[in-house]
Design an enzyme around this catalytic site. Structure first.
Site, PDB file in Angstrom:
ATOM      1  N   ARG A 102       0.969  -1.049   0.161  1.00 55.03           N
ATOM      2  CA  ARG A 102       0.043   0.055  -0.109  1.00 55.03           C
ATOM      3  C   ARG A 102       0.800   1.291  -0.084  1.00 55.03           C
ATOM      4  O   ARG A 102       1.619   1.477   0.965  1.00 55.03           O
ATOM      5  CB  ARG A 102      -1.012   0.129   1.092  1.00 55.03           C
ATOM      6  CG  ARG A 102      -1.630   1.402   1.384  1.00 55.03           C
ATOM      7  CD  ARG A 102      -2.628   1.212   2.340  1.00 55.03           C
ATOM      8  NE  ARG A 102      -4.050   0.582   1.989  1.00 55.03           N
ATOM      9  CZ  ARG A 102      -4.880   0.548   2.504  1.00 55.03           C
ATOM     10  NH1 ARG A 102      -5.105   1.234   3.489  1.00 55.03           N
ATOM     11  NH2 ARG A 102      -6.222  -0.192   2.021  1.00 55.03           N
ATOM     12  N   HIS A 129      -7.391   0.598  -6.627  1.00 49.49           N
ATOM     13  CA  HIS A 129      -7.725  -0.180  -5.386  1.00 49.49           C
ATOM     14  C   HIS A 129      -8.365  -1.522  -5.859  1.00 49.49           C
ATOM     15  O   HIS A 129      -9.372  -1.765  -5.675  1.00 49.49           O
ATOM     16  CB  HIS A 129      -8.344   0.447  -4.329  1.00 49.49           C
ATOM     17  CG  HIS A 129      -8.278  -0.238  -2.991  1.00 49.49           C
ATOM     18  ND1 HIS A 129      -7.606  -1.141  -2.587  1.00 49.49           N
ATOM     19  CD2 HIS A 129      -8.982   0.218  -1.592  1.00 49.49           C
ATOM     20  CE1 HIS A 129      -7.654  -1.464  -1.473  1.00 49.49           C
ATOM     21  NE2 HIS A 129      -8.437  -0.607  -0.824  1.00 49.49           N
ATOM     22  N   GLN A 132     -10.026  -4.255  -3.543  1.00 49.75           N
ATOM     23  CA  GLN A 132     -11.232  -3.782  -3.127  1.00 49.75           C
ATOM     24  C   GLN A 132     -12.218  -4.013  -3.975  1.00 49.75           C
ATOM     25  O   GLN A 132     -13.271  -4.732  -3.602  1.00 49.75           O
ATOM     26  CB  GLN A 132     -11.051  -2.123  -2.652  1.00 49.75           C
ATOM     27  CG  GLN A 132     -12.625  -1.562  -2.232  1.00 49.75           C
ATOM     28  CD  GLN A 132     -12.978  -2.204  -1.186  1.00 49.75           C
ATOM     29  OE1 GLN A 132     -12.309  -1.991  -0.043  1.00 49.75           O
ATOM     30  NE2 GLN A 132     -14.380  -2.418  -0.814  1.00 49.75           N
ATOM     31  N   ASP A 212     -17.255   6.801  -1.525  1.00 51.94           N
ATOM     32  CA  ASP A 212     -15.961   6.479  -0.808  1.00 51.94           C
ATOM     33  C   ASP A 212     -15.780   7.834  -0.069  1.00 51.94           C
ATOM     34  O   ASP A 212     -16.616   8.954  -0.214  1.00 51.94           O
ATOM     35  CB  ASP A 212     -15.016   6.297  -1.738  1.00 51.94           C
ATOM     36  CG  ASP A 212     -13.747   6.135  -1.518  1.00 51.94           C
ATOM     37  OD1 ASP A 212     -13.414   6.113  -0.092  1.00 51.94           O
ATOM     38  OD2 ASP A 212     -12.755   6.225  -2.233  1.00 51.94           O
ATOM     39  N   CYS A 252     -16.538   1.535   0.245  1.00 50.23           N
ATOM     40  CA  CYS A 252     -15.222   0.598   0.777  1.00 50.23           C
ATOM     41  C   CYS A 252     -14.951   0.525   1.947  1.00 50.23           C
ATOM     42  O   CYS A 252     -13.985  -0.280   2.436  1.00 50.23           O
ATOM     43  CB  CYS A 252     -14.063   0.933  -0.204  1.00 50.23           C
ATOM     44  SG  CYS A 252     -13.748   2.739   0.059  1.00 50.23           S
ATOM     45  N   ARG A 280     -13.339  -8.976   0.858  1.00 51.92           N
ATOM     46  CA  ARG A 280     -11.904  -8.951   0.651  1.00 51.92           C
ATOM     47  C   ARG A 280     -10.869 -10.242   0.970  1.00 51.92           C
ATOM     48  O   ARG A 280     -10.174 -10.569   0.342  1.00 51.92           O
ATOM     49  CB  ARG A 280     -11.490  -7.683   1.591  1.00 51.92           C
ATOM     50  CG  ARG A 280     -11.892  -6.484   1.124  1.00 51.92           C
ATOM     51  CD  ARG A 280     -11.324  -5.825  -0.095  1.00 51.92           C
ATOM     52  NE  ARG A 280      -9.884  -5.795   0.195  1.00 51.92           N
ATOM     53  CZ  ARG A 280      -9.277  -4.799   0.463  1.00 51.92           C
ATOM     54  NH1 ARG A 280      -9.905  -3.701   1.184  1.00 51.92           N
ATOM     55  NH2 ARG A 280      -7.867  -4.809   0.487  1.00 51.92           N
TER      56      ARG A 280
HETATM   57  N1   CP Z   1     -11.166  -0.668   2.270  1.00 55.61           N
HETATM   58  C1   CP Z   1      -9.970  -0.696   2.715  1.00 55.61           C
HETATM   59  O1   CP Z   1      -8.849  -0.924   1.859  1.00 55.61           O
HETATM   60  O2   CP Z   1      -9.633  -0.573   4.063  1.00 55.61           O
HETATM   61  P1   CP Z   1      -8.414  -0.374   5.007  1.00 55.61           P
HETATM   62  O3   CP Z   1      -7.780   1.000   4.576  1.00 55.61           O
HETATM   63  O4   CP Z   1      -8.850  -0.672   6.292  1.00 55.61           O
HETATM   64  O5   CP Z   1      -7.274  -1.400   4.416  1.00 55.61           O
HETATM   65  N1  NVA Z   2     -10.092   6.248  -1.164  1.00 53.61           N
HETATM   66  C1  NVA Z   2      -9.535   5.965   0.131  1.00 53.61           C
HETATM   67  C2  NVA Z   2      -9.897   4.315   0.094  1.00 53.61           C
HETATM   68  C3  NVA Z   2      -9.674   3.837   1.408  1.00 53.61           C
HETATM   69  C4  NVA Z   2      -9.841   2.366   1.413  1.00 53.61           C
HETATM   70  C5  NVA Z   2      -8.206   6.315   0.480  1.00 53.61           C
HETATM   71  O1  NVA Z   2      -7.424   6.096  -0.383  1.00 53.61           O
HETATM   72  O2  NVA Z   2      -8.082   6.660   1.501  1.00 53.61           O
END
Ligand code: CP
Ligand code: NVA
Length: 294
Positions: A102, A129, A132, A212, A252, A280
């Site tokens: 990430r 993502h 997701q 989101d 999400c 997930r």
């Molecule tokens: N939706 C998602 O990726 O959640 P986290 O940021 O908690 O991993």
């Molecule tokens: N768009 C959000 C998604 C979190 C899972 C972010 O990047 O923070």
């Protein structure tokens, strides 16, 4: 053999995505049959941003498949002192069978994939993502039976990583995607979707309403401006009232209750939000087995 990665959904063909969704459904139904699927294999999990779902679901997925995951936070690693992502990848790839990362910039994920010598999975970048949205497609199938032709309306920040992956998935799997957002926050990628600026107009006869957060991780500096601009795109009962009666509501997570989505809608019978979070685990197991099977 060529190393396969999952950096964006476009790394897989439509058939491969269909296969992953089918395999995930089997794994969800009969997890016991896969207890040794990745026996002795390892996953390095690299986080430059916070996570609850991605971190826990990948770690538990590896355990349930007979493998092991190592959690690595940037703040405790030498990258925080200037070691490059590419050098980090070269090292991690010599210990682990795969890397899930990430990161902020998608370009850095591509650098990691080039240097690692093992499969790299996108656990979220600023661009997209994919894990997701694979979970989301499984959730839509479970609730609506089919994906093709379903009207999916995304409300809010159309330039978010999640919206981008929904566009990729909709283009490949033939959902009918609409994005309702201010001009400034339109999607930054190409794909087949329609822009409808009025959220109530966009939500008419929707099968799926999705939102989101308005301020994604790393965007905190422009927070007040974003909230002001996105205010009229809240997913609430008046928007849901325009959709089909059996419309499903998706997010999400994490959510800011009563900001991008009202609390009553999050907890309503239309909401499949926590089923999305669960899925997930199942889709990621299917992805891990696909990428690590050799
Ligand atoms: N939706 C998602 O990726 O959640 P986290 O940021 O908690 O991993
Ligand atoms: N768009 C959000 C998604 C979190 C899972 C972010 O990047 O923070």
């Amino acid at each position: 053999m060529k190393i396969r990665h999952l950096l964006t959904l476009n790394d897989f063909s439509r058939k491969e995505i269909d296969d992953i969704l089918r395999q995930a459904a089997v794994m969800k139904k009969s997890p016991a049959g896969f207890r040794r699927a990745l026996y002795g294999r390892t996953l390095a999990m690299l986080f430059a941003k916070p996570s609850t779902r991605t971190r826990v679901s990948f770690e538990i997925a590896m355990f349930q498949l007979g493998g092991h995951a190592v959690n690595l936070n940037f703040s405790e690693m030498q990258v925080s002192r200037g070691e490059t992502i590419a050098d980090t990848g070269r090292v991690l790839g010599r210990y682990a069978d795969a890397i899930m990362a990430r990161l902020h910039r998608h370009k850095h994920l591509e650098e990691l994939a080039k240097s690692a010598g093992v499969p790299v999975i996108n656990g979220l970048t600023d661009l997209c993502h994919p894990c997701q949205v694979l979970g989301d497609m499984l959730t839509i199938k479970e609730n609506l039976g089919t994906l093709k032709g379903r009207k999916l309306v995304f409300l809010g920040d159309g330039s978010s990583n999640v919206c981008h992956s929904l566009i990729n998935a909709s283009s490949m799997l033939e959902l009918d995607m609409f994005v309702s957002c201010p001009r400034r926050y339109q999607p930054k990628i190409k794909g087949s979707f329609k822009l409808v600026s009025n959220p109530k107009e966009a939500a008419k006869s929707a099968d799926i309403l999705y939102t989101d957060v308005w301020v994604s991780m790393g965007q905190e500096r422009g927070k007040a401006m974003r909230i002001r601009a996105l205010k009229q795109y809240q997913l609430n009962s008046s928007v849901l009232g325009q959709a089909k009666k059996r419309c499903i509501v998706m997010h999400c997570l994490p959510a800011h209750r009563n900001q991008e989505i009202t609390s009553d809608i999050m907890d309503s019978n239309n909401s499949v939000i926590f089923q999305q979070a669960e899925n997930r685990l199942h889709v990621q197991k299917a992805v891990l087995v696909k990428l690590l099977k050799n």
